[in-house]
Design an enzyme around this catalytic site. Structure first.
Site, PDB file in Angstrom:
ATOM      1  CE  LYS A  35       0.430   0.219  -4.832  1.00 56.82           C
ATOM      2  NZ  LYS A  35       1.320  -1.106  -4.557  1.00 56.82           N
ATOM      3  CG  PHE A  50      -1.739  -1.345   1.212  1.00 55.82           C
ATOM      4  CD1 PHE A  50      -2.714  -1.481   0.523  1.00 55.82           C
ATOM      5  CD2 PHE A  50      -1.512  -2.249   2.427  1.00 55.82           C
ATOM      6  CE1 PHE A  50      -3.372  -2.693   0.430  1.00 55.82           C
ATOM      7  CE2 PHE A  50      -2.426  -3.416   2.376  1.00 55.82           C
ATOM      8  CZ  PHE A  50      -3.268  -3.525   1.366  1.00 55.82           C
ATOM      9  CG  ASP A  51       1.657   3.456  -3.053  1.00 55.74           C
ATOM     10  OD1 ASP A  51       2.659   2.734  -2.778  1.00 55.74           O
ATOM     11  OD2 ASP A  51       1.234   3.181  -4.285  1.00 55.74           O
ATOM     12  CB  VAL A  52      -2.863   5.772   0.427  1.00 52.60           C
ATOM     13  CG1 VAL A  52      -3.801   7.024   1.215  1.00 52.60           C
ATOM     14  CG2 VAL A  52      -2.310   6.612  -1.004  1.00 52.60           C
TER      15      VAL A  52
END
Length: 304
Positions: free
Chosen positions: A242, A21-23
């Site tokens: 993401k 994950f980016d967030v």
């Protein structure tokens, strides 16, 4: 058959989870802290995520504080944050009333709630009454029974968590809601909220007497309402696949992430929901992952 949640217990599992994950969307009460007590390794975990370049957004149903007040609390606990990193139900309600409803400028919102709602309504240029007005925080009088009635200036009743709720406020709100054109809104519908290691009545419990007395349902504007998710996604412009929602409550936080089509949801067991609720084939809401506490994601090796 219900899909099983994966428990995160080892560094390897935590690292693999974080890499997906980016967030990260974080609930606050019961996830970051309990009352005024910071939970173990939370500040370290948030700092680690930011160092890794992750986007961190704080998404709370607690309407008693504005975004500015939440920033002060985050700062006091050593959690770096900007006002724009915070998306609360009070702010969500104010934006909805002003920008979605195009609330008439000649109307006021009657507030059952605390200063957080008032500050966010002010930031959106919405007039209000009730709330923290000292005149509202008293016992009802015989004169009040004669005076309470419809008010042509009130266009909506907004219920949030109100630690000074009383019969006078409920009587006024009940009278305003007799007009079907007066909107009935809630910051959120949480029955309880976690604080100091216990559960207390939440914003949903403030609105419940009015639902019963008026036979009307309120529109809830916080988690798991997807208008809030749409507003967050629009503001922060992220790829939902993401993104991961982290929370302590299945029927708000986790449901919010699942309905919002996020790539992941993580339940932490430091607040409302218990592990027994996600076990068994008939569990109605199951996160992708769960952990005993948020700090289980922290690793000194990963942070350095």
């Amino acid at each position: 058959m219900t899909t099983k949640a994966q428990k995160i217990t080892t560094k390897e599992q935590a690292d693999a989870f974080l890499a997906k994950f980016d967030v990260f969307l974080f609930d606050c009460d019961g996830v970051l802290w309990s009352g005024n007590t910071l939970l173990p390794k939370v500040a370290d975990t948030i700092a680690m995520l930011k160092k890794q370049g992750k986007q961190v957004v704080f998404v709370t149903n607690n309407s008693t504080k504005s975004r500015a007040a939440y920033k002060k609390k985050l700062d006091s606990m050593g959690i770096p944050a900007e006002v724009n990193d915070i998306f609360g139900s009070a702010y969500s309600a104010a934006v909805y009333i002003n920008r979605v409803l195009n609330f008439p400028k000649d109307k006021k919102v009657y507030v059952l709630g605390e200063s957080g709602i008032e500050e966010e309504l002010e930031s959106e240029g919405v007039r209000y009454c009730g709330g923290t007005d000292p005149e509202e925080r008293r016992a009802i009088s015989l004169e009040d029974y004669d005076a309470i009635g419809p008010d042509s200036e009130v266009g909506a009743v907004l219920c949030g968590l109100d630690t000074h709720v009383n019969y006078l406020k409920l009587a006024k709100a009940h009278a305003y809601l007799q007009d079907p054109n007066v909107l009935f809104l809630q910051t959120n519908d949480d029955s309880t909220y976690p604080s100091h290691g216990k559960l207390f009545p939440g914003a949903g419990s403030i609105a419940a007497p009015l639902k019963y007395s008026t036979r009307r349902e309120a529109t809830a504007l916080g988690k798991p309402n997807q208008s809030m998710m749409d507003a967050i996604a629009s503001k922060f412009q992220f790829d939902r696949s993401k993104a991961c929602m982290v929370g302590d409550r299945l029927n708000t936080d986790i449901q919010f992430g699942l309905k919002g089509g996020l790539g992941g949801t993580l339940l932490v067991l430091t607040g409302v929901s218990k592990v027994e609720e996600i076990q068994g084939d008939d569990a109605p809401i199951v996160p992708h992952y769960y952990a005993d506490k948020l700090g289980d994601l922290y690793s000194e090796d990963t942070a350095n």
